[in-house]
Design an enzyme around this catalytic site. Structure first.
Site, PDB file in Angstrom:
ATOM      1  N   TYR A  50       5.353 -38.424 -43.954  1.00 23.09           N
ATOM      2  CA  TYR A  50       4.673 -39.705 -43.676  1.00 23.09           C
ATOM      3  C   TYR A  50       4.404 -40.195 -42.388  1.00 23.09           C
ATOM      4  O   TYR A  50       3.424 -40.693 -42.218  1.00 23.09           O
ATOM      5  CB  TYR A  50       5.906 -40.634 -44.202  1.00 23.09           C
ATOM      6  N   LYS A 105       0.673 -41.295 -40.790  1.00 21.38           N
ATOM      7  CA  LYS A 105       0.485 -42.808 -40.175  1.00 21.38           C
ATOM      8  C   LYS A 105       0.000 -42.636 -38.524  1.00 21.38           C
ATOM      9  O   LYS A 105      -0.723 -43.435 -38.086  1.00 21.38           O
ATOM     10  CB  LYS A 105       1.884 -43.425 -39.994  1.00 21.38           C
TER      11      LYS A 105
END
Length: 260
Positions: free
Chosen positions: A165, A169
């Site tokens: 994740y 990002k």
């Protein structure tokens, strides 16, 4: 209109603009979609769940706003391409693209398999890239555009099991810089919003971990975790004429978490 109202409208009004917001049916994405619509933009919301999409658009239309929705799985490239075309039908080509849709798969790093990695990258990074490729050149040709990605604290620091994740990002921040390099000479600004910890459906798994939630609040300078509405003003700013000289940047809206 009074002088000061006209001045503020000139800076921040989105009247006559069209926005596409992914993930705009819940959490931060919905708060941003609402803010853009209330600032005057016609808004198309793209997400998966039709019931939430319908509720979001019904609410905006009830407040006199122009809104429409498109349901799609952004992790499926064919579905994404269809959604990108469907999204231009209600109000025309967008002036504003906000990429807020994301998946939050965070197994321990040693258990992060290829499927979870691929799904994370497909939704969190590939979809913003592909939508940018679809809409960015048109924005540049017309001489105005705003691309805003919703990133994460995990793009800059590892905590709360960042895993793939955080990587996805971090890629969004780099994507904004690459897009800015390509299109900002033609009036298209490209930036990221970096929220603090905001309790949304995306991270609902932490709701029962009250110690972690409180620890995150304690890391801020303001003394609380964020709410989705905290991103509204920053999103309108980045989408407006006022941000015409702001590009390739990451705007932290985090109560000071990142600097404390």
């Amino acid at each position: 209109m009074t002088d000061h109202a006209a001045y503020l409208s000139g800076l921040f009004s989105l009247e006559g603009r069209t926005a596409v917001v992914t993930g705009g049916s819940s959490g931060i994405g919905r708060a941003i979609a609402e803010a853009l619509a209330m600032a005057g933009a016609s808004v198309v919301v793209i997400a998966r769940r039709e019931a939430e999409l319908e509720a979001t658009v019904r609410d905006l239309r009830g407040r006199g706003r122009r809104a429409a929705w498109v349901s799609a799985d952004l992790g499926d490239r064919d579905a994404l391409r269809r959604a990108a075309e469907d999204a231009v039908r209600p109000f025309g080509e967008p002036d504003i693209l906000v990429n807020s849709a994301a998946v939050n798969l965070r197994p321990p790093m040693g258990e992060l398999d290829e499927d979870a990695w691929d799904t994370t990258m497909a939704v969190n990074l590939d979809a913003p890239f592909l939508l940018g490729q679809r809409y960015g050149p048109g924005m540049a040709e017309r001489g105005f555009g705003r691309i805003v990605h919703v990133a994460s604290q995990q793009a800059y620091r590892a905590f709360v099991r960042s895993g793939g994740y955080g990587v996805s990002k971090a890629g969004l921040s780099a994507l904004a810089r690459s897009q800015a390099e390509a299109w900002s000479p033609h009036g298209v600004t490209c930036n990221t919003l970096v929220p603090g910890f905001v309790m949304t459906p995306l991270n609902a798994h932490l709701a029962s971990d009250t110690a972690t939630v409180q620890a995150l609040a304690d890391r801020t300078m303001i003394g609380r975790n964020g709410v989705a509405g905290d991103l509204a003003g920053a999103a309108v700013f980045l989408a407006s004429a006022a941000a015409g000289y702001v590009t390739g940047q990451a705007l932290f809206v985090d109560g000071g978490l990142s600097v404390h």
